[in-house]
Design a protein around this motif. Structure first.
Motif, PDB file in Angstrom:
ATOM      1  N   GLY A   2      43.878  13.176  20.866  1.00  0.00           N
ATOM      2  CA  GLY A   2      43.167  14.324  21.825  1.00  0.00           C
ATOM      3  C   GLY A   2      42.927  15.329  21.458  1.00  0.00           C
ATOM      4  N   ALA A   3      42.198  16.349  22.316  1.00  0.00           N
ATOM      5  CA  ALA A   3      41.871  17.593  21.913  1.00  0.00           C
ATOM      6  C   ALA A   3      42.921  18.621  22.091  1.00  0.00           C
ATOM      7  N   VAL A   4      42.769  19.920  21.204  1.00  0.00           N
ATOM      8  CA  VAL A   4      43.747  20.766  21.621  1.00  0.00           C
ATOM      9  C   VAL A   4      42.961  21.935  21.883  1.00  0.00           C
ATOM     10  N   LEU A   5      43.144  22.638  23.075  1.00  0.00           N
ATOM     11  CA  LEU A   5      42.252  23.765  23.765  1.00  0.00           C
ATOM     12  C   LEU A   5      43.241  24.971  23.634  1.00  0.00           C
ATOM     13  N   PHE A   6      42.583  26.022  23.229  1.00  0.00           N
ATOM     14  CA  PHE A   6      43.298  27.199  23.235  1.00  0.00           C
ATOM     15  C   PHE A   6      42.616  28.274  24.284  1.00  0.00           C
ATOM     16  N   TYR A   7      43.157  28.656  25.166  1.00  0.00           N
ATOM     17  CA  TYR A   7      42.606  29.321  26.215  1.00  0.00           C
ATOM     18  C   TYR A   7      43.117  31.078  26.133  1.00  0.00           C
ATOM     19  N   HIS A   8      42.417  31.599  25.768  1.00  0.00           N
ATOM     20  CA  HIS A   8      42.600  33.269  25.464  1.00  0.00           C
ATOM     21  C   HIS A   8      42.401  33.953  26.767  1.00  0.00           C
ATOM     22  N   LEU A   9      43.590  34.218  27.701  1.00  0.00           N
ATOM     23  CA  LEU A   9      43.519  34.790  28.872  1.00  0.00           C
ATOM     24  C   LEU A   9      43.220  36.471  28.969  1.00  0.00           C
ATOM     25  N   THR A  10      42.156  36.829  29.494  1.00  0.00           N
ATOM     26  CA  THR A  10      41.835  38.177  29.360  1.00  0.00           C
ATOM     27  C   THR A  10      41.749  38.752  30.851  1.00  0.00           C
ATOM     28  N   ARG A  11      41.175  37.794  31.874  1.00  0.00           N
ATOM     29  CA  ARG A  11      41.138  38.020  33.280  1.00  0.00           C
ATOM     30  C   ARG A  11      41.821  37.285  34.115  1.00  0.00           C
ATOM     31  N   SER A  12      41.932  36.016  33.790  1.00  0.00           N
ATOM     32  CA  SER A  12      42.991  35.131  34.797  1.00  0.00           C
ATOM     33  C   SER A  12      44.426  34.969  34.022  1.00  0.00           C
TER      34      SER A  12
END
Length: 157
Positions: A2-12
């Motif tokens: 599957g996919a690997v998704l990186f979420y760069h949190l700056t507001r949430s």
């Protein structure tokens, strides 16, 4: 794979982002392991996931309970086996992801604090390790309150 998704949190926060992503995984029929770096982070995330309106309830529980195998979302610590047979993994706080485990899953999300230089460096290392192992990855950033895909690395054949 599957996919690997990186979420760069700056507001949430990690909890708010998890609260938006996890219902989609559950709707797809996936059980999820949510890996925290330590017990304090797990307890905090567990508490935050219980907050909010009733219609946003997210069924989950920390590992170590009598019903771990039945948990749709199981909060674990590094080194703990996920007894709920997850098809997806979400990590917070720099918890490690092994490329071999990521390859066997439908989806992996890596949530990291964009305001913490160490968290950003850890995420960069995870990106290099996962893409270096041939996995495809996406980098998402909050832009004006909305998530935007900023970079994508295709899987190697």
């Amino acid at each position: 794979m599957g996919a690997v998704l990186f979420y760069h949190l700056t507001r949430s926060s990690a909890a708010a982002t998890a609260g938006r992503l996890l219902p989609r995984a559950l709707a797809a029929g996936w059980r999820v392991e949510l890996r925290c770096p330590d017990a304090a982070a797990r307890a905090d995330l567990d508490s935050r996931l219980w907050q909010g309106p009733e219609e946003d309830f997210l069924p989950h529980g920390p590992a170590g309970g009598p019903h771990d195998a039945r948990q749709p979302v199981l909060l674990t610590l590094p080194g703990e086996a996920a007894a709920n047979a997850p098809r997806a993994l979400m990590t917070v706080g720099g918890a490690a992801v092994d490329p071999a485990e990521a390859e066997a899953l439908e989806r992996v999300w890596v949530l990291f604090d964009g305001d913490d230089p160490q968290a950003v460096e850890t995420a960069r290392g995870q990106w290099r390790a996962l893409t270096g192992a041939g996995l495809g990855a996406q980098y998402w950033n909050e832009d004006g309150g909305r998530w935007a895909l900023r970079h994508e690395s295709a899987p190697r054949e």
